[in-house]
Write a protein that holds these residues in place. Structure first.
Motif, PDB file in Angstrom:
ATOM      1  N   THR A 146      51.047  43.693  58.848  1.00  0.00           N
ATOM      2  CA  THR A 146      50.814  42.301  58.483  1.00  0.00           C
ATOM      3  C   THR A 146      51.639  41.957  57.255  1.00  0.00           C
ATOM      4  OG1 THR A 146      48.898  42.885  57.111  1.00  0.00           O
ATOM      5  CG2 THR A 146      48.468  42.302  59.411  1.00  0.00           C
ATOM      6  N   TYR A 147      51.995  40.686  57.162  1.00  0.00           N
ATOM      7  CA  TYR A 147      52.667  40.139  55.990  1.00  0.00           C
ATOM      8  C   TYR A 147      51.805  38.980  55.499  1.00  0.00           C
ATOM      9  CZ  TYR A 147      56.697  42.819  57.647  1.00  0.00           C
ATOM     10  OH  TYR A 147      57.536  43.837  58.071  1.00  0.00           O
ATOM     11  N   GLY A 148      50.951  39.273  54.519  1.00  0.00           N
ATOM     12  CA  GLY A 148      49.970  38.270  54.121  1.00  0.00           C
ATOM     13  C   GLY A 148      48.978  38.053  55.238  1.00  0.00           C
ATOM     14  N   THR A 149      48.869  36.814  55.685  1.00  0.00           N
ATOM     15  CA  THR A 149      47.967  36.503  56.807  1.00  0.00           C
ATOM     16  C   THR A 149      48.678  36.577  58.156  1.00  0.00           C
ATOM     17  OG1 THR A 149      48.419  34.132  56.553  1.00  0.00           O
ATOM     18  CG2 THR A 149      46.527  35.039  55.343  1.00  0.00           C
ATOM     19  N   ALA A 150      50.002  36.750  58.139  1.00  0.00           N
ATOM     20  CA  ALA A 150      50.766  36.798  59.392  1.00  0.00           C
ATOM     21  C   ALA A 150      50.720  38.202  59.978  1.00  0.00           C
ATOM     22  CB  ALA A 150      52.209  36.387  59.145  1.00  0.00           C
ATOM     23  N   VAL A 151      50.408  38.289  61.258  1.00  0.00           N
ATOM     24  CA  VAL A 151      50.315  39.571  61.952  1.00  0.00           C
ATOM     25  C   VAL A 151      51.603  39.790  62.739  1.00  0.00           C
ATOM     26  CG1 VAL A 151      49.058  40.946  63.639  1.00  0.00           C
ATOM     27  CG2 VAL A 151      47.813  39.391  62.118  1.00  0.00           C
ATOM     28  N   ALA A 152      52.399  40.780  62.336  1.00  0.00           N
ATOM     29  CA  ALA A 152      53.624  41.124  63.061  1.00  0.00           C
ATOM     30  C   ALA A 152      53.326  42.089  64.193  1.00  0.00           C
ATOM     31  CB  ALA A 152      54.657  41.724  62.106  1.00  0.00           C
ATOM     32  N   VAL A 153      52.492  43.095  63.918  1.00  0.00           N
ATOM     33  CA  VAL A 153      52.062  44.074  64.913  1.00  0.00           C
ATOM     34  C   VAL A 153      50.564  44.238  64.751  1.00  0.00           C
ATOM     35  CG1 VAL A 153      52.240  46.457  65.714  1.00  0.00           C
ATOM     36  CG2 VAL A 153      54.285  45.273  64.884  1.00  0.00           C
ATOM     37  N   GLY A 154      49.825  44.051  65.835  1.00  0.00           N
ATOM     38  CA  GLY A 154      48.373  43.970  65.723  1.00  0.00           C
ATOM     39  C   GLY A 154      47.607  45.031  66.465  1.00  0.00           C
ATOM     40  N   GLY A 155      47.853  46.311  66.177  1.00  0.00           N
ATOM     41  CA  GLY A 155      47.057  47.363  66.790  1.00  0.00           C
ATOM     42  C   GLY A 155      47.684  47.926  68.042  1.00  0.00           C
ATOM     43  N   VAL A 156      48.834  48.571  67.909  1.00  0.00           N
ATOM     44  CA  VAL A 156      49.569  49.107  69.065  1.00  0.00           C
ATOM     45  C   VAL A 156      49.156  50.551  69.327  1.00  0.00           C
ATOM     46  CG1 VAL A 156      51.850  49.893  69.828  1.00  0.00           C
ATOM     47  CG2 VAL A 156      51.551  47.583  68.918  1.00  0.00           C
ATOM     48  N   ASP A 157      48.788  50.842  70.570  1.00  0.00           N
ATOM     49  CA  ASP A 157      48.561  52.205  71.055  1.00  0.00           C
ATOM     50  C   ASP A 157      49.635  52.512  72.085  1.00  0.00           C
ATOM     51  OD1 ASP A 157      46.129  52.753  69.605  1.00  0.00           O
ATOM     52  OD2 ASP A 157      45.092  51.429  71.015  1.00  0.00           O
ATOM     53  N   LEU A 158      50.363  53.621  71.876  1.00  0.00           N
ATOM     54  CA  LEU A 158      51.490  53.910  72.758  1.00  0.00           C
ATOM     55  C   LEU A 158      51.790  55.397  72.750  1.00  0.00           C
ATOM     56  CD1 LEU A 158      53.846  52.794  74.512  1.00  0.00           C
ATOM     57  CD2 LEU A 158      55.168  52.593  72.394  1.00  0.00           C
ATOM     58  N   ASP A 159      52.140  55.935  73.923  1.00  0.00           N
ATOM     59  CA  ASP A 159      52.567  57.331  74.052  1.00  0.00           C
ATOM     60  C   ASP A 159      53.930  57.369  74.718  1.00  0.00           C
ATOM     61  OD1 ASP A 159      50.156  59.008  73.220  1.00  0.00           O
ATOM     62  OD2 ASP A 159      49.246  57.666  74.691  1.00  0.00           O
ATOM     63  N   ILE A 160      54.888  58.039  74.074  1.00  0.00           N
ATOM     64  CA  ILE A 160      56.229  58.251  74.621  1.00  0.00           C
ATOM     65  C   ILE A 160      56.442  59.757  74.721  1.00  0.00           C
ATOM     66  CG2 ILE A 160      58.697  57.920  74.281  1.00  0.00           C
ATOM     67  CD1 ILE A 160      57.979  55.409  72.619  1.00  0.00           C
ATOM     68  N   GLU A 161      56.663  60.242  75.914  1.00  0.00           N
ATOM     69  CA  GLU A 161      56.823  61.679  76.123  1.00  0.00           C
ATOM     70  C   GLU A 161      58.150  62.176  75.563  1.00  0.00           C
ATOM     71  OE1 GLU A 161      56.352  62.859  80.150  1.00  0.00           O
ATOM     72  OE2 GLU A 161      54.459  61.796  80.431  1.00  0.00           O
ATOM     73  N   ALA A 162      58.160  63.437  75.162  1.00  0.00           N
ATOM     74  CA  ALA A 162      59.376  64.072  74.661  1.00  0.00           C
ATOM     75  C   ALA A 162      60.463  64.067  75.728  1.00  0.00           C
ATOM     76  CB  ALA A 162      59.074  65.503  74.228  1.00  0.00           C
ATOM     77  N   GLY A 163      61.690  63.760  75.307  1.00  0.00           N
ATOM     78  CA  GLY A 163      62.819  63.789  76.216  1.00  0.00           C
ATOM     79  C   GLY A 163      62.950  62.577  77.110  1.00  0.00           C
ATOM     80  N   ARG A 164      62.147  61.547  76.862  1.00  0.00           N
ATOM     81  CA  ARG A 164      62.193  60.339  77.693  1.00  0.00           C
ATOM     82  C   ARG A 164      63.041  59.263  77.031  1.00  0.00           C
ATOM     83  NH1 ARG A 164      60.217  60.886  82.750  1.00  0.00           N
ATOM     84  NH2 ARG A 164      58.951  59.015  82.799  1.00  0.00           N
ATOM     85  N   PHE A 165      63.528  58.338  77.839  1.00  0.00           N
ATOM     86  CA  PHE A 165      64.226  57.144  77.357  1.00  0.00           C
ATOM     87  C   PHE A 165      63.237  55.987  77.488  1.00  0.00           C
ATOM     88  CE2 PHE A 165      68.675  55.254  76.948  1.00  0.00           C
ATOM     89  CZ  PHE A 165      68.221  54.016  76.517  1.00  0.00           C
ATOM     90  N   ALA A 166      62.691  55.546  76.352  1.00  0.00           N
ATOM     91  CA  ALA A 166      61.707  54.461  76.346  1.00  0.00           C
ATOM     92  C   ALA A 166      62.357  53.203  75.801  1.00  0.00           C
ATOM     93  CB  ALA A 166      60.497  54.836  75.507  1.00  0.00           C
ATOM     94  N   ALA A 167      62.194  52.096  76.502  1.00  0.00           N
ATOM     95  CA  ALA A 167      62.713  50.804  76.058  1.00  0.00           C
ATOM     96  C   ALA A 167      61.538  49.902  75.696  1.00  0.00           C
ATOM     97  CB  ALA A 167      63.558  50.160  77.147  1.00  0.00           C
ATOM     98  N   ILE A 168      61.557  49.409  74.460  1.00  0.00           N
ATOM     99  CA  ILE A 168      60.553  48.438  74.025  1.00  0.00           C
ATOM    100  C   ILE A 168      61.149  47.058  74.225  1.00  0.00           C
ATOM    101  CG2 ILE A 168      59.060  47.667  72.158  1.00  0.00           C
ATOM    102  CD1 ILE A 168      59.243  50.411  70.931  1.00  0.00           C
ATOM    103  N   LEU A 169      60.520  46.291  75.087  1.00  0.00           N
ATOM    104  CA  LEU A 169      61.078  45.033  75.580  1.00  0.00           C
ATOM    105  C   LEU A 169      60.150  43.880  75.231  1.00  0.00           C
ATOM    106  CD1 LEU A 169      63.208  43.670  77.535  1.00  0.00           C
ATOM    107  CD2 LEU A 169      61.641  44.218  79.385  1.00  0.00           C
ATOM    108  N   GLY A 170      60.744  42.757  74.857  1.00  0.00           N
ATOM    109  CA  GLY A 170      59.926  41.591  74.578  1.00  0.00           C
ATOM    110  C   GLY A 170      60.754  40.481  73.971  1.00  0.00           C
TER     111      GLY A 170
END
Length: 366
Positions: A32-56
């Protein structure tokens, strides 16, 4: 770039000293930056040796997540584990990561080889081992003959490869890439996508790649993470995300999709809604249908469950795109192979749907 590999490990040579790829785990990650929420509680698993793309889309928090993994952004809360070890509070240079930034940040006064070897020299790797590792990486990215050129003399794609080789030189367990191809033209981007994927497979390094380009993510990644408004909307393989989107946002963001709602018809219950309710029941009364999953027939009989009128035809070479009026608020989009003989505008057609390729969506509108 940051990496915790010790000089002693690197002195043993690129094979023996190479860091094993490691997985990345995020639990309740917030920023958060003050009252602004940039990332709000992310749960994520990326396996070793994988190519993961975060898209949005822009502003969804994807680059902030990448910065927190690399240690360049301090989380407000939550945990980051790399290889099972917590790294929150660990500075970037002590994490088993390296980062390729969008701006590349190459040293214009150094040669190609000098840029690649920079991180090795900083870490005290002996000259012979650093030179060997540099040659190995330049061969990997197909820049060996250009080792003594200044980076200012290279093309944009070649500079991208120098930045990637420099990051890989310190043998990170996880390589982080923040939209590194965004400044390239379309044809060069496609070429670099193929090369990046090839490099990742040959090195077996875990790649975490941030992009807003759907085709880029689909062409390279083992795992796609779709983010929206600081949260993960869906994570899975490209095929799973494309063929089984959970929400309207994912369906529309990753490729074209016809999203049908029980309330989107011009009448109270148009034929396509009645058909979907009978064949693909869902409590939410919302469905996603990819354009290529629709079959048009040129002989619509009175018994056809769904009939429509062609309102637009667009030829794209490999495919033909139709817009068909079927009683919904928006035209129904259909794609067929480009060699298909087109139906003209105002033609009445039958619309066939395979219920196995219709996806019942969760939640409300995007």
């Amino acid at each position: 770039m940051a990496m915790s590999t010790s000089p002693e490990a690197l002195r043993t040579g690129p094979r023996e000293g190479r860091a094993k790829p490691q997985g990345v785990t995020l639990r309740g990650l917030r920023k958060t930056y003050g009252t602004a929420v940039a990332v709000g509680g992310v749960d994520l698993d990326i396996e070793a040796g994988r190519f993961a793309a975060i898209l949005g889309p822009s502003g969804c928090g994807k680059s902030t997540v990448l910065g927190m993994i690399g240690g360049f952004v301090e989380p407000t809360g939550g945990d980051i584990l790399i290889g099972g070890r917590p790294v929150v509070g660990v500075p970037p240079e002590r994490r088993p990561t390296a980062m390729v930034f969008q701006t590349l940040a190459l040293f214009p006064h150094l040669t190609v080889a000098g840029n690649v070897a920079f991180g090795l020299r900083v870490r005290g790797v002996r000259k012979g081992a650093a030179a060997e590792r540099t040659r190995e990486l330049l061969d990997l990215v197909q820049l060996g003959p250009l080792a003594e050129r200044r980076v200012s003399e290279l093309s944009g794609g070649q500079q991208q490869r120098v930045a990637i080789a420099r990051a890989l030189a310190v043998e990170p367990a996880v390589l982080l890439l923040d939209e590194p191809l965004s400044a390239l033209d379309a044809q060069l981007r496609k070429q670099m996508q193929i090369e990046l994927r090839s490099i990742q497979q040959r090195t077996a390094t875990t790649f975490v790649y941030v992009t807003h380009d759907q085709q880029e993510a689909m062409s390279m990644a083992d795992q796609i993470v779709v983010m929206r408004e600081g949260a993960v909307e869906q994570s899975g393989s490209p095929m799973d995300i494309y063929t089984r989107p959970r929400t309207e946002f994912v369906a529309r963001f990753l490729g074209d999709a016809n999203v049908v709602s029980a309330t989107s018809g011009q009448g109270r219950s148009v034929p396509i809604v009645r058909w979907l309710r009978a064949e693909v029941p869902t409590a939410g009364d919302r469905w996603a249908i990819r354009p290529e999953a629709v079959i048009l027939t040129g002989d619509p009989e009175d018994t056809a469950p769904i009939r429509g009128t062609v309102t637009r035809v667009t030829y794209y070479g490999a495919t033909m795109r139709y817009e068909v009026e079927v009683g919904l608020a928006e035209p129904f989009v259909v794609t067929v192979p480009g060699e298909h003989r087109p139906w003209p505008v105002d033609a009445v057609v039958g619309v066939g749907l395979d219920p196995r390729r219709v996806v019942a969506l969760q939640g409300g509108p995007a």
